[in-house]
Write a protein that holds these residues in place. Structure first.
Motif, PDB file in Angstrom:
ATOM      1  N   LEU A 167       8.942  11.247   0.080  1.00  0.00           N
ATOM      2  CA  LEU A 167      10.201  10.906  -0.569  1.00  0.00           C
ATOM      3  C   LEU A 167      11.410  11.184   0.316  1.00  0.00           C
ATOM      4  N   LYS A 168      11.137  11.349   1.613  1.00  0.00           N
ATOM      5  CA  LYS A 168      12.246  11.582   2.526  1.00  0.00           C
ATOM      6  C   LYS A 168      13.045  10.296   2.684  1.00  0.00           C
ATOM      7  N   THR A 169      14.340  10.437   2.918  1.00  0.00           N
ATOM      8  CA  THR A 169      15.128   9.225   3.149  1.00  0.00           C
ATOM      9  C   THR A 169      15.083   8.835   4.620  1.00  0.00           C
ATOM     10  N   VAL A 170      14.780   9.822   5.472  1.00  0.00           N
ATOM     11  CA  VAL A 170      14.647   9.514   6.902  1.00  0.00           C
ATOM     12  C   VAL A 170      13.264   9.937   7.352  1.00  0.00           C
ATOM     13  N   ASP A 171      12.606   9.037   8.059  1.00  0.00           N
ATOM     14  CA  ASP A 171      11.291   9.354   8.563  1.00  0.00           C
ATOM     15  C   ASP A 171      11.445  10.047   9.913  1.00  0.00           C
ATOM     16  N   ALA A 172      11.203  11.346   9.940  1.00  0.00           N
ATOM     17  CA  ALA A 172      11.451  12.130  11.152  1.00  0.00           C
ATOM     18  C   ALA A 172      10.557  11.689  12.306  1.00  0.00           C
ATOM     19  N   ASP A 173       9.303  11.270  11.990  1.00  0.00           N
ATOM     20  CA  ASP A 173       8.362  10.915  13.052  1.00  0.00           C
ATOM     21  C   ASP A 173       8.799   9.684  13.828  1.00  0.00           C
ATOM     22  N   HIS A 174       9.326   8.720  13.084  1.00  0.00           N
ATOM     23  CA  HIS A 174       9.597   7.445  13.731  1.00  0.00           C
ATOM     24  C   HIS A 174      11.090   7.135  13.842  1.00  0.00           C
ATOM     25  N   GLY A 175      11.882   7.945  13.191  1.00  0.00           N
ATOM     26  CA  GLY A 175      13.317   7.800  13.337  1.00  0.00           C
ATOM     27  C   GLY A 175      13.946   6.636  12.595  1.00  0.00           C
ATOM     28  N   ASP A 176      13.131   5.808  11.943  1.00  0.00           N
ATOM     29  CA  ASP A 176      13.746   4.683  11.234  1.00  0.00           C
ATOM     30  C   ASP A 176      14.005   5.053   9.776  1.00  0.00           C
ATOM     31  N   LYS A 177      15.101   4.528   9.258  1.00  0.00           N
ATOM     32  CA  LYS A 177      15.483   4.892   7.899  1.00  0.00           C
ATOM     33  C   LYS A 177      14.782   3.981   6.894  1.00  0.00           C
ATOM     34  N   PHE A 178      14.455   4.548   5.758  1.00  0.00           N
ATOM     35  CA  PHE A 178      13.953   3.712   4.670  1.00  0.00           C
ATOM     36  C   PHE A 178      15.102   2.845   4.188  1.00  0.00           C
TER      37      PHE A 178
ATOM     38  N   GLU B 166      17.070   2.864 -18.127  1.00  0.00           N
ATOM     39  CA  GLU B 166      17.336   3.728 -16.975  1.00  0.00           C
ATOM     40  C   GLU B 166      16.095   3.817 -16.083  1.00  0.00           C
ATOM     41  N   THR B 167      14.919   3.974 -16.733  1.00  0.00           N
ATOM     42  CA  THR B 167      13.666   4.083 -15.983  1.00  0.00           C
ATOM     43  C   THR B 167      13.373   2.798 -15.233  1.00  0.00           C
ATOM     44  N   LEU B 168      13.369   1.690 -15.973  1.00  0.00           N
ATOM     45  CA  LEU B 168      12.931   0.435 -15.372  1.00  0.00           C
ATOM     46  C   LEU B 168      13.920  -0.096 -14.336  1.00  0.00           C
ATOM     47  N   SER B 169      15.214   0.227 -14.513  1.00  0.00           N
ATOM     48  CA  SER B 169      16.162  -0.228 -13.503  1.00  0.00           C
ATOM     49  C   SER B 169      16.020   0.572 -12.216  1.00  0.00           C
ATOM     50  N   ALA B 170      15.452   1.784 -12.318  1.00  0.00           N
ATOM     51  CA  ALA B 170      15.263   2.609 -11.113  1.00  0.00           C
ATOM     52  C   ALA B 170      13.980   2.243 -10.375  1.00  0.00           C
ATOM     53  N   VAL B 171      13.053   1.564 -11.070  1.00  0.00           N
ATOM     54  CA  VAL B 171      11.762   1.247 -10.435  1.00  0.00           C
ATOM     55  C   VAL B 171      11.910   0.405  -9.172  1.00  0.00           C
ATOM     56  N   PRO B 172      12.729  -0.648  -9.180  1.00  0.00           N
ATOM     57  CA  PRO B 172      12.788  -1.445  -7.945  1.00  0.00           C
ATOM     58  C   PRO B 172      13.423  -0.726  -6.757  1.00  0.00           C
ATOM     59  N   ALA B 173      14.105   0.405  -7.015  1.00  0.00           N
ATOM     60  CA  ALA B 173      14.737   1.119  -5.911  1.00  0.00           C
ATOM     61  C   ALA B 173      13.702   1.903  -5.106  1.00  0.00           C
ATOM     62  N   PHE B 174      12.794   1.183  -4.527  1.00  0.00           N
ATOM     63  CA  PHE B 174      11.728   1.837  -3.766  1.00  0.00           C
ATOM     64  C   PHE B 174      11.959   1.578  -2.288  1.00  0.00           C
ATOM     65  N   PRO B 175      11.798   2.583  -1.448  1.00  0.00           N
ATOM     66  CA  PRO B 175      12.077   2.350  -0.025  1.00  0.00           C
ATOM     67  C   PRO B 175      11.137   1.314   0.583  1.00  0.00           C
TER      68      PRO B 175
ATOM     69  N   ILE C  38       0.840  -1.205   0.000  1.00  0.00           N
ATOM     70  CA  ILE C  38       0.000   0.000   0.000  1.00  0.00           C
ATOM     71  C   ILE C  38       0.874   1.254   0.000  1.00  0.00           C
ATOM     72  N   PHE C  39       2.004   1.167   0.682  1.00  0.00           N
ATOM     73  CA  PHE C  39       2.904   2.326   0.708  1.00  0.00           C
ATOM     74  C   PHE C  39       3.428   2.639  -0.693  1.00  0.00           C
ATOM     75  N   ARG C  40       3.761   1.580  -1.458  1.00  0.00           N
ATOM     76  CA  ARG C  40       4.233   1.798  -2.825  1.00  0.00           C
ATOM     77  C   ARG C  40       3.132   2.399  -3.682  1.00  0.00           C
ATOM     78  N   TYR C  41       1.903   2.077  -3.319  1.00  0.00           N
ATOM     79  CA  TYR C  41       0.782   2.615  -4.088  1.00  0.00           C
ATOM     80  C   TYR C  41       0.529   4.083  -3.738  1.00  0.00           C
ATOM     81  N   CYS C  42       0.441   4.379  -2.429  1.00  0.00           N
ATOM     82  CA  CYS C  42       0.027   5.741  -2.058  1.00  0.00           C
ATOM     83  C   CYS C  42       1.210   6.645  -1.694  1.00  0.00           C
ATOM     84  N   GLN C  43       2.366   6.036  -1.414  1.00  0.00           N
ATOM     85  CA  GLN C  43       3.594   6.776  -1.116  1.00  0.00           C
ATOM     86  C   GLN C  43       3.459   7.725   0.075  1.00  0.00           C
ATOM     87  N   ASP C  44       2.677   7.309   1.030  1.00  0.00           N
ATOM     88  CA  ASP C  44       2.517   8.099   2.260  1.00  0.00           C
ATOM     89  C   ASP C  44       2.416   7.107   3.421  1.00  0.00           C
ATOM     90  N   ARG C  45       3.400   7.179   4.321  1.00  0.00           N
ATOM     91  CA  ARG C  45       3.465   6.199   5.408  1.00  0.00           C
ATOM     92  C   ARG C  45       2.192   6.189   6.273  1.00  0.00           C
TER      93      ARG C  45
END
Lengths: 194, 169
Positions: free
Chosen positions: A97-108, B47-56, A36-43
């Motif tokens: 799109l933050k690399t660090v989640d400030a609220d919870h302190g855990d890194k993506f 370039e696009t498709l190789s970047a897709v899996p890099a999802f947090p 769901i996170f990949r879908y909506c991109q909001d934790r």
């Protein structure tokens, strides 16, 4: 009936065994949250919606029929909830799109890439590219986005994706093909304007 | 864009995903090597498709479980409330609308007695009356049937005659 241990757990829960539900919850909590996170991109929204999915499983257990894998049923609920919430406008999906989640302190945790060693500049480039891809992914039509997420991140075969989103295998193949091209075009446009 | 470029671009995604036959894969590889436009097209796609899996990937927050089980407890409590809703509704009706409830109960009891009385004192038909009742259409045309030589209704006419005689006595 499908020979799936999760189906047996769900049937046990249907007969009133709450421990079986707890096992299913523990097993699917993280994969579902990430889907769901990949879908909506909001934790925050992803957490709320994934809990809604489990609540739906809890309350609708009586109507469950073991026709398919348990995960198919679970993800169908998740997809319906995601699409409906998006349509209802209850949530405004924003990109986290933050690399660090400030609220919870855990890194993506970035998905590991074992194919090459990356220096700092490459890593920055990759992060930037990942960011752009995620923006472009969010701009795809909902069904296309779901299909692409199922294919790329969950590595599911077209048939299973079809079962989840209610399409034929051929339609899924076509959707994914078009999504990838759309993604490329979106990224190309962004590159031109940025 | 020529025809072979068009064909190549239609298959680029499948080429990236290695979903084509070995022969088609070779054809596209050869085309890309020779055509800079298609090569550029493919490199953007790559370039696009190789970047897709890099999802947090995220982990649930610390209070995720607590919040969820609280929601479950709330659902259970609501279910419990709903289970006894009907009984509580009737009890509150009895408590707050006592005269109305007593009157309604009285009317129900009277209706039950009336129905019982009607069923008990219903007159039963004897076999002859039942035969007539089953042939009401013929009985409506009794005079005509009697005068005609309709021998096929002989038995029935005898029954009807007997019934009419009884009735006139």
């Amino acid at each position: 009936m499908v020979h799936d241990p999760d189906v047996q757990l769900m049937l046990r829960f249907q007969r009133g065994d709450e421990a079986a539900f707890r096992q299913l919850y523990e097993k699917y909590k993280i994969p579902l949250l990430n889907f769901i996170f990949r879908y909506c991109q909001d934790r925050r929204i992803a957490e709320e919606l994934s809990q809604d999915v489990f609540l739906r499983v809890y309350t609708k257990a009586g109507s469950y029929r073991p026709d398919a894998m348990f995960s198919t049923w679970l993800y169908r609920i998740a997809i319906n909830i995601c699409l409906n919430e998006l349509r209802s406008g209850k949530y405004r999906f924003e990109y986290e799109l933050k690399t660090v989640d400030a609220d919870h302190g855990d890194k993506f945790i970035e998905a590991p890439d074992h194919t090459r060693s990356i220096n700092a500049e490459d890593k920055l480039d990759e992060e930037e590219r990942g960011k752009r891809v995620r923006h472009a992914l969010a701009a795809l039509p909902p069904k296309h986005r779901v299909a692409l997420i199922c294919s790329v991140y969950e590595q599911l075969p077209y048939k299973e994706i079809g079962r989840r989103i209610g399409c034929s295998e051929a339609a899924v193949k076509s959707i994914i093909h078009r999504s990838k091209l759309a993604l490329r075009d979106l990224l190309r446009k962004r590159k031109l304007y940025e | 864009m020529n025809k072979s470029c068009k064909k190549c671009r239609a298959d680029l995604v499948a080429y990236y995903d290695r979903e084509l036959s070995a022969k088609r894969m070779r054809e596209i590889a050869d085309h890309i090597a020779a055509c800079p436009t298609c090569a550029d097209e493919f490199s953007v796609l790559q370039e696009t498709l190789s970047a897709v899996p890099a999802f947090p990937e995220i982990q649930p927050s610390a209070d995720y479980d607590r919040t969820f089980w609280e929601k479950i407890r709330a659902v259970r409590a609501t279910r419990e409330q709903h289970r006894w809703w009907g009984v509580r509704a009737v009890l509150s009706l009895i408590r707050f609308q006592r005269p109305v409830f007593i009157a309604a109960a009285g009317v129900c009891v009277c209706l039950c007695f009336a129905a019982l009385f009607a069923v008990r004192h219903q007159r039963q038909l004897d076999p002859e009356e039942r035969a007539v009742a089953q042939q009401l259409d013929l009985f409506a045309h009794y005079d005509i049937i009697r005068q005609s030589d309709a021998l096929e209704h002989f038995e029935l006419i005898r029954v009807l005659d007997a019934f009419v005689e009884d009735d006139t006595k």
